[in-house]
Design a protein around this motif. Structure first.
Motif, mmCIF file in Angstrom:
data_model
loop_
_atom_site.group_PDB
_atom_site.id
_atom_site.type_symbol
_atom_site.label_atom_id
_atom_site.label_comp_id
_atom_site.label_asym_id
_atom_site.label_seq_id
_atom_site.Cartn_x
_atom_site.Cartn_y
_atom_site.Cartn_z
ATOM 1 N N ARG A 168 4.305 2.834 -8.204
ATOM 2 C CA ARG A 168 5.048 2.519 -6.945
ATOM 3 C C ARG A 168 5.509 3.975 -6.510
ATOM 4 O O ARG A 168 5.602 4.197 -5.363
ATOM 5 C CB ARG A 168 6.061 1.614 -7.564
ATOM 6 C CG ARG A 168 7.140 1.366 -6.406
ATOM 7 C CD ARG A 168 8.109 0.151 -6.852
ATOM 8 N NE ARG A 168 8.964 0.487 -7.901
ATOM 9 C CZ ARG A 168 8.543 -0.102 -9.007
ATOM 10 N NH1 ARG A 168 7.622 -0.923 -9.345
ATOM 11 N NH2 ARG A 168 9.428 0.318 -10.146
ATOM 12 N N LEU A 172 5.054 5.551 -2.908
ATOM 13 C CA LEU A 172 5.898 5.599 -1.904
ATOM 14 C C LEU A 172 5.918 7.078 -1.375
ATOM 15 O O LEU A 172 6.658 7.170 -0.169
ATOM 16 C CB LEU A 172 7.249 5.138 -2.551
ATOM 17 C CG LEU A 172 7.393 3.513 -2.548
ATOM 18 C CD1 LEU A 172 8.775 3.183 -3.318
ATOM 19 C CD2 LEU A 172 7.302 2.909 -1.262
ATOM 20 N N PHE A 199 4.853 -3.838 -6.787
ATOM 21 C CA PHE A 199 5.557 -4.171 -5.704
ATOM 22 C C PHE A 199 5.840 -5.701 -5.647
ATOM 23 O O PHE A 199 5.279 -6.327 -4.921
ATOM 24 C CB PHE A 199 4.953 -3.658 -4.383
ATOM 25 C CG PHE A 199 4.761 -2.334 -4.114
ATOM 26 C CD1 PHE A 199 5.801 -1.532 -3.759
ATOM 27 C CD2 PHE A 199 3.404 -1.547 -4.224
ATOM 28 C CE1 PHE A 199 5.706 -0.114 -3.667
ATOM 29 C CE2 PHE A 199 3.380 -0.333 -4.086
ATOM 30 C CZ PHE A 199 4.551 0.453 -3.727
ATOM 31 N N ASP A 201 8.215 -6.938 -3.910
ATOM 32 C CA ASP A 201 8.548 -7.627 -2.696
ATOM 33 C C ASP A 201 7.677 -7.401 -1.507
ATOM 34 O O ASP A 201 8.103 -7.462 -0.465
ATOM 35 C CB ASP A 201 9.999 -6.791 -2.372
ATOM 36 C CG ASP A 201 11.061 -7.448 -3.491
ATOM 37 O OD1 ASP A 201 11.186 -8.215 -3.852
ATOM 38 O OD2 ASP A 201 11.845 -6.362 -3.690
ATOM 39 N N ARG A 202 6.560 -6.833 -1.916
ATOM 40 C CA ARG A 202 5.575 -6.761 -0.746
ATOM 41 C C ARG A 202 4.283 -7.417 -0.909
ATOM 42 O O ARG A 202 3.821 -7.920 -1.939
ATOM 43 C CB ARG A 202 5.028 -4.966 -0.815
ATOM 44 C CG ARG A 202 6.150 -4.138 -0.436
ATOM 45 C CD ARG A 202 5.551 -2.592 -0.441
ATOM 46 N NE ARG A 202 6.841 -1.649 -0.092
ATOM 47 C CZ ARG A 202 7.320 -1.250 0.907
ATOM 48 N NH1 ARG A 202 6.850 -1.656 2.210
ATOM 49 N NH2 ARG A 202 8.292 -0.558 1.133
ATOM 50 N N GLU A 203 3.827 -7.976 0.480
ATOM 51 C CA GLU A 203 2.572 -8.757 0.433
ATOM 52 C C GLU A 203 1.349 -7.811 0.304
ATOM 53 O O GLU A 203 1.252 -6.710 0.815
ATOM 54 C CB GLU A 203 2.724 -9.572 1.750
ATOM 55 C CG GLU A 203 1.672 -10.465 1.935
ATOM 56 C CD GLU A 203 1.936 -11.071 3.358
ATOM 57 O OE1 GLU A 203 1.164 -12.048 3.552
ATOM 58 O OE2 GLU A 203 2.789 -10.598 4.224
ATOM 59 N N VAL A 204 0.332 -8.652 -0.322
ATOM 60 C CA VAL A 204 -0.998 -8.057 -0.286
ATOM 61 C C VAL A 204 -1.760 -8.783 1.013
ATOM 62 O O VAL A 204 -1.733 -10.093 1.011
ATOM 63 C CB VAL A 204 -1.624 -8.374 -1.592
ATOM 64 C CG1 VAL A 204 -3.201 -8.214 -1.346
ATOM 65 C CG2 VAL A 204 -1.149 -7.738 -2.776
ATOM 66 N N ILE A 252 -2.016 -2.955 0.486
ATOM 67 C CA ILE A 252 -0.318 -2.935 0.513
ATOM 68 C C ILE A 252 0.246 -1.968 1.532
ATOM 69 O O ILE A 252 -0.176 -0.892 1.188
ATOM 70 C CB ILE A 252 0.096 -2.675 -1.027
ATOM 71 C CG1 ILE A 252 -0.275 -4.176 -2.027
ATOM 72 C CG2 ILE A 252 1.716 -2.922 -0.826
ATOM 73 C CD1 ILE A 252 0.320 -3.902 -3.270
ATOM 74 N N LEU A 253 0.711 -2.355 2.247
ATOM 75 C CA LEU A 253 1.381 -1.477 3.150
ATOM 76 C C LEU A 253 2.778 -0.898 3.056
ATOM 77 O O LEU A 253 3.538 -1.657 2.264
ATOM 78 C CB LEU A 253 1.541 -1.813 4.632
ATOM 79 C CG LEU A 253 0.161 -2.679 4.935
ATOM 80 C CD1 LEU A 253 0.225 -3.376 6.370
ATOM 81 C CD2 LEU A 253 -1.013 -1.695 5.078
ATOM 82 N N ASP A 254 3.155 0.461 3.343
ATOM 83 C CA ASP A 254 4.494 0.705 3.364
ATOM 84 C C ASP A 254 5.283 0.315 4.507
ATOM 85 O O ASP A 254 4.781 -0.487 5.488
ATOM 86 C CB ASP A 254 4.614 2.272 3.087
ATOM 87 C CG ASP A 254 4.176 2.904 4.430
ATOM 88 O OD1 ASP A 254 4.054 2.462 5.603
ATOM 89 O OD2 ASP A 254 4.212 4.323 4.243
ATOM 90 N N ASP A 255 6.637 0.827 4.798
ATOM 91 C CA ASP A 255 7.591 0.159 5.764
ATOM 92 C C ASP A 255 7.049 0.610 7.074
ATOM 93 O O ASP A 255 7.393 -0.138 8.200
ATOM 94 C CB ASP A 255 9.003 0.581 5.595
ATOM 95 C CG ASP A 255 9.616 0.128 4.351
ATOM 96 O OD1 ASP A 255 8.941 -0.846 3.968
ATOM 97 O OD2 ASP A 255 10.427 0.591 3.820
ATOM 98 N N ASP A 256 6.262 1.583 7.352
ATOM 99 C CA ASP A 256 5.710 2.060 8.481
ATOM 100 C C ASP A 256 4.216 1.551 8.860
ATOM 101 O O ASP A 256 3.582 2.130 9.869
ATOM 102 C CB ASP A 256 5.769 3.635 8.629
ATOM 103 C CG ASP A 256 7.100 4.065 8.441
ATOM 104 O OD1 ASP A 256 8.104 3.548 9.356
ATOM 105 O OD2 ASP A 256 7.389 5.332 7.849
#
Length: 303
Positions: A168, A172, A199, A201-204, A252-256
């Motif tokens: 992780r 990040l 992750f 809390d993150r979607e695949v 899996i993507l980051d916030d951007d």
């Protein structure tokens, strides 16, 4: 800024500059000799490697951490991740993390050298434990998701808390992870279990073909089902485009919106690289594995 992170960003900028030069040169070449179905570079064909650069490595790889020591450290070293869940525990190879090692990555690097200006060397391959702090000196990490049999947790990736935390943090900070070689819906569910550890809390998400990663260097017009040993091929024959295993690419993507992790489902790009020089293995599938792998590499260093 931490030393390791500063080193990584500097290396990414240097390689990105080289890629821009490569793109410019290849764009000029493509104007002189138009090619269809590709972006900038000439069409990839591994037969040029077969004719020009026969391998000098033994099938099955070597038992040392470094496959061979590069004469001069290149900008890019292919890093393979070793998870701790495998028979015999720490201190020995086995348990699927080393499937196709080091032949796959060494052949892939031959293609990178031949078709890009990325600064690398055929023998620049290395494995690292996922909790090794030197992981943060690199940008690109490859891992196989292979588990035999599917659902049995005694071999294959079963990330510990420390491994999940390290992965992780690596992503990040800007790292890119490529996962490979997992087949069937049961194995996909197994994959999702491991991703939630990293992750929660993150979607695949499934990547559409109009995503830039498929058009960044080569234009990929379909996700290839690269034949995997004991699934769609063995030494008795190869089955192409087996309808039982529709291939797709997940991320899996980051916030951007940057891709931090990419996963090849119902496909085995490691086999496509490893068996470059195996006469019975279909050339078009090895070609597809190189093209997509090179796109991943360039995305990792430019995003």
């Amino acid at each position: 800024m931490p030393v390791r992170l500063r080193h990584k960003i500097a290396g990414r900028r240097a390689l990105a500059c080289g890629l821009l030069v490569a793109s410019a040169l290849l764009a000029v070449n493509s104007q002189a000799q138009p090619q269809s179905g590709i972006a900038f570079p000439p069409d990839f064909d591994i037969r040029s490697l077969q004719d020009r650069d026969p391998p000098q490595i033994a099938i099955g790889g070597q038992s040392s951490n470094q496959a061979r020591e590069p004469r001069v450290a290149p900008e890019f070293t292919f890093i393979r991740g070793r998870y701790e869940n495998y028979p015999g525990g720490m201190g020995r190879r086995g348990g699927w993390w080393d499937t196709d090692y080091p032949d796959a990555e060494q052949n892939f690097l031959r293609g990178v050298q031949r078709y890009t200006l990325v600064d690398t060397e055929t023998q620049a391959t290395r494995w690292l434990d996922l909790t090794d702090p030197t992981l943060f000196e690199h940008v690109f990490l490859y891992m196989t998701m292979k588990r035999v049999p599917v659902g049995r947790m005694y071999s294959g990736p079963n990330f510990s808390t420390a491994e999940a935390e390290a992965l992780r943090e690596f992503m990040l900070r800007g790292g890119f992870v490529m996962l490979d070689d997992f087949w069937t819906e049961a194995h996909f569910e197994d994959f999702l279990i491991e991703m939630v550890k990293i992750f929660p809390d993150r979607e695949v998400v499934q990547l559409p073909l109009d995503h830039e990663i498929f058009n960044l260097f080569y234009e990929i017009d379909r996700v290839p089902q690269v034949p995997g040993r004991a699934v769609t091929w063995d030494y008795g024959g190869v089955t192409l485009d087996d309808a039982r295993y529709p291939p797709s690419v997940h991320a899996i993507l980051d916030d951007d919106g940057r891709i931090m992790l990419v996963a090849n489902y119902n496909s085995d790009m490691g086999d496509g690289w490893e068996h470059t020089f195996l006469e019975m293995y279909p050339t078009e599938m090895s070609n597809a594995a190189y093209r997509l792998g090179i796109n991943y590499l360039i995305y990792a260093y430019t995003h």
